[in-house]
Each structure stands twice: as C-alpha cells, then as structure tokens.
Design an enzyme around this catalytic site. Structure first.
Site, PDB file in Angstrom:
ATOM      1  CE  LYS A  96      -3.172  -2.920   0.068  1.00  7.83           C
ATOM      2  NZ  LYS A  96      -2.266  -4.056  -0.041  1.00  7.83           N
ATOM      3  CB  ILE A 112      -1.124 -10.553  -4.825  1.00  8.54           C
ATOM      4  CG1 ILE A 112      -1.568 -10.802  -3.388  1.00  8.54           C
ATOM      5  CG2 ILE A 112       0.391 -10.326  -4.869  1.00  8.54           C
ATOM      6  CD1 ILE A 112      -1.013 -12.086  -2.780  1.00  8.54           C
ATOM      7  CB  VAL A 161       1.754 -20.048 -17.237  1.00  5.81           C
ATOM      8  CG1 VAL A 161       3.276 -20.051 -17.315  1.00  5.81           C
ATOM      9  CG2 VAL A 161       1.219 -18.637 -17.348  1.00  5.81           C
ATOM     10  CB  ALA A 186       0.636 -12.976  -8.030  1.00  5.55           C
ATOM     11  N   GLY A 217      -1.675 -17.314  -5.810  1.00  5.76           N
ATOM     12  CA  GLY A 217      -2.309 -17.644  -4.540  1.00  5.76           C
ATOM     13  C   GLY A 217      -1.289 -17.887  -3.448  1.00  5.76           C
ATOM     14  NE  ARG A 218       0.518 -15.066   1.325  1.00  3.52           N
ATOM     15  CZ  ARG A 218       1.801 -14.735   1.202  1.00  3.52           C
ATOM     16  NH1 ARG A 218       2.256 -14.193   0.086  1.00  3.52           N
ATOM     17  NH2 ARG A 218       2.647 -14.954   2.192  1.00  3.52           N
ATOM     18  CB  ALA A 273      -4.427  -8.474   7.449  1.00  2.00           C
ATOM     19  CG  HIS A 283     -24.190  17.653  -1.659  1.00  2.00           C
ATOM     20  ND1 HIS A 283     -24.169  16.831  -2.773  1.00  2.00           N
ATOM     21  CD2 HIS A 283     -24.138  18.937  -2.103  1.00  2.00           C
ATOM     22  CE1 HIS A 283     -24.125  17.614  -3.846  1.00  2.00           C
ATOM     23  NE2 HIS A 283     -24.105  18.888  -3.468  1.00  2.00           N
TER      24      HIS A 283
END
Length: 476
Positions: free
Chosen positions: A54, A190, A243, A274, A276-277, A326, A450
């Site tokens: 971030k 990710i 892939v 990326a 997955g985990r 998290a 507003h």
C-alpha cells in the site's frame, strides 16, 4: 501467577492474527508469550504484504498523477523524475514504524516476546530454538497454544522462483529498477495491485489469468469494469491463458502460454508469480502433536471454537479455511482468546470486507448476484454511477459505481460492491449496516454529506428499495 515457562497462552506468529490475539489475551488477564522467528514483528502483512504494497501503491499513484493529471488542475510541475530509491526507503520507513508499534503494543501489554523457531511438543508444550541460546531449545508450557503463522506464496511446478527473474510478491516489493516488461501470472488481488505499482512507474505489464475473469471472487460487473479501467491505463490482459513454463535466459525470461488452441511465448525481464498463497505449516510439528490438515487444501482443520484436532491447540488466519485477509485473522485472534477467557467470541464471516487497492479501488462485502442465485434468494439490485455524484466530478474521478444487492422480500442488505475512489473507506458503512441487519431503505433514508462519494451509496440503496420485480433463481 504463572511461572516464566508455564503460561496461559503461547501464540506462534506475530502477524495481524497473532499479535492481536496476544495483546487481547493479555488485556483479559492471561499470561502470554508470542513467538516470532523473524527479526521484526508483524508477520507477512506488515513486512512483505499489506503495508509495503500500500505504501508503494500510494507513492506510485502520486507519481502517476503528477505526470498525467496535475495539468488538468492547472498545476505546472515541469519535468517529473522518478527516484525509486527514495520511494523504497519511504516504504521501509512506513514498515519499520508499524512493526515498532506492534512491539510497543505487546511489551506494553506485558506479553513476553520470544524470537525463535517454534515446534509443537504436545498439546501444551512448545520447543523454541533461539539464537541467544546457541540453538539449544527452550521448552515452554501453556494451557493453550495458538498457531498464527500465516501463509506463503504458492509455487506452481513449472514456475519455480529463482528470486531474480521469476519472483514472488516479496521480491516484487523491493526491485531496484523498473522492469521493462513485467509479466504477471495470476489476475488476483496481489497481481493487480503490484502490477498497478510498476505500470505507473513505467513498466509494460501483462497479466496472464487462467480464468475467464480477473479477481475471480468479485462481482462480475465490478470485475469487468475494473479490467476495462486498468486496460485503459495500459495494463494488458490475457484471459483463459494457461502458463506451461518459464525459462530465464540472461536478462530475460520466456513464458510459454496456451490460450485455447493457441500457443505463444512472451518475453519479459521479470515474471511475478501471484497465483495464490498456501498455509505456512512446515516445521511446526503438527503430525506429532496430532493436528490434522485438510488433504485437499492443506489448511488446518478447526472446529467452531478454532480448536484443532489436538485439544488445547488452536489455529487462525491463513492457516485455516477462508479468505486470506489480515482483518479476518485479527478478528479470529480476538475471538479465540475471548472464548479462552470465557467471554463470547464471534466472527461474522458474511460481513468480512475485501478490498483491491488499485486505482480506482474495489471494495466488497456480502453476496454477489451469482451467490444470491446459487442460494435461491430472490433479490433486488440498485446501482448508481459516480458520474452522478458532485464530489466525483470535482475530483475528475468519475469511473466506477456502487452496486447494492438486497433481499426482495425483506429489503435487507445482502451485499455491496463499490468500484471507485474512496471505496475502501466507504465499505465500512456497509459492513456496519449489514452487522445490524439494515435494509436498503435504512441506508437510503440516512442523510449523507454533500458532496461526497458516499452519496452514491445512498442513491444505490434508494434504487434497490424501489425494486418491484421479484428476481428469483434463474430457471433452467
């Protein structure tokens, strides 16, 4: 009073699940030790996940805005240059500050912090190998043990990491040069976030996704809209692409893919895998302690109290089934120790929000339309584009919308999906509304400031409230 080596609770892991559990347990009067094998506390999230990504997303967005959008606001900046080293140092400063905050929190709560590697030696004992003891294990005993060791990147058979050309998200957060062509395998959260970072900084970015949709868990309309916006920014997508291998060659790496009957080879200088985990369970001594895993997913099996198949041993976060988030781990950590302290501890999994921190952001909570149909729930949908909000027009950020799904019979909010600036902050109102069982009409009748982006939420709720057609499950 517990002895130094006999405690009420041992927490293994100091990520968002572990440190929250340790601090909460100490607040409730339990004697606690938190074991962390790495030098810094905070786990993957604070060190090589949520926080550094971030920080880079924010920095890269400032750079991109200065290059492409400031002139629209009458701001003349001259030649814009990138100092990647300074950007990385800023990221590191942010990470260091937050990890130090975690240490201060635990020390202030009288949690014993132990740096070392933990191995279960039964349902009430943990052997800890620390550098200070010359690798001679220290045996700790506790009434309860909580496992919170998080997750690791998945390594596909044909895409083994070499930490140079074929990298994981960890290495992608610390590159010393901007890639000329970054190939990303996996179009999930990710991949899209890190792809956005390097795209803004000047890289060509190609995303390879095996499924027909990026960010597969998203509402389909939000996913299509996000892909269109990111493609407009310059990100290249190849969907339905499998892939079959990657081969480093000098300063480049060649990636072989299959899309239907078509085969092709892409050449880039970095490949970010990326896809997955997976639960980080290696070396914990689970078998000897009697802790069972799900054979298909590798997650630790737990009951409704988060207790594993070994009495007195608990597990939370990425180690168990559910989204790898998290804030999910933190909620579970608090729930476990509250139950241990004989207090009510509960996690409402229907109201856990998720966010993709691209620009614009995507935030969701609750059911998608597809999930409502799968559950045979009659539902109404209210959508409102940000082109209709004054704040979005003032900022020049009109891409995106708010989509609300409500029960056709009760008007109760079932899910909300937002794509646009401030989406990550707006979703909190929706989570709270769903926790209290609010109806779409409740939100529609709530006065919003507003001009704000949150007016889009109020307008979408109003549309959902006036839904008059029962939309039951689709007939086969």
């Amino acid at each position: 009073m517990a002895s130094n080596n006999r405690l009420d609770l041992i927490v293994v892991g100091s990520g968002p699940g572990g440190y929250v559990a340790a601090a909460r347990a100490a607040q409730l009067g339990l004697s606690v030790a938190c074991i962390e094998k790495d030098e810094r506390l905070g786990g993957v999230c604070l060190n090589v996940g949520c926080i550094p990504s971030k920080a880079l997303l924010d920095s890269s967005e400032h750079y991109h805005m200065a290059k492409t959008r400031f002139a629209d606001h009458g701001i003349q900046t001259g030649r814009i240059r990138l100092d990647l080293g300074t950007m990385m140092k800023r990221k590191e400063t942010v990470v260091q500050g937050l990890t130090e905050n975690v240490r201060s929190l635990l020390e202030g709560s009288k949690v014993r912090i132990i740096r070392g590697t933990a191995i279960l030696k039964g349902n009430d004992r943990v052997a800890v190998t620390t550098e200070s003891r010359n690798k001679k294990p220290e045996m700790l005993e506790a009434t309860s043990i909580l496992l919170a060791t998080g997750s690791l990147p998945v390594t596909p058979p044909d895409l083994a990491f070499d930490n140079n050309r074929i990298i994981s998200s960890t290495e992608a957060l610390s590159l010393d040069t901007v890639p000329k062509h970054l190939i990303i395998v996996g179009g999930g959260y990710i991949g899209l976030e890190l792809g956005s970072v390097w795209l803004r900084l000047g890289a060509k970015v190609t995303v390879l996704e095996m499924l027909p949709q990026i960010a597969g868990a998203l509402d389909s309309l939000a996913a299509r809209t996000l892909q269109r916006i990111l493609a407009k920014q310059g990100m290249i997508f190849k969907l339905g692409a499998r892939v079959t291998g990657a081969k480093p060659s000098g300063q480049q790496v060649k990636v072989a893919i299959e899309t239907g009957d078509k085969r092709e080879t892409l050449t880039g200088d970095r490949v970010l895998v990326a896809v997955g985990r997976k639960p980080n369970t290696d070396g914990l001594g689970l078998d000897a302690a009697g802790v069972a895993l799900n054979e298909k997913t590798g997650h630790i099996q737990v009951d409704e109290s988060y207790q594993t198949t070994a009495e007195g041993i608990y597990a939370i976060g990425d180690l168990i089934a559910g989204p790898a988030l998290a804030h999910k781990a933190s909620a579970e950590g608090a729930a476990v120790v509250e139950r241990l302290a004989r207090r009510p501890g509960l996690v409402n999994y229907d109201t856990i929000p998720s966010v993709i921190y691209t620009f614009p952001e995507v935030a969701s909570v609750g059911l998608t339309e597809a999930q409502a149909r799968e559950r045979a729930i009659g539902y109404c949908v209210g959508t409102f584009p940000f082109t209709g909000t004054g704040r979005a027009r003032c900022m020049g950020e009109t891409d995106g919308f708010v989509k609300m799904i409500s029960d056709a019979k009760t008007d109760r909010v079932l899910g909300v999906h937002i794509i646009g600036p401030r989406a990550a902050e707006m979703i909190g109102e929706c989570v709270l509304a769903m926790e209290f069982g609010a109806s779409a009409e409740d939100i529609a009748r709530t006065v919003h400031g507003h001009p704000t982006f949150s007016e889009g939420l109020q307008e979408a709720a109003s549309v959902a409230t006036h839904c008059s057609i029962y939309r039951g499950p689709e007939k086969k």
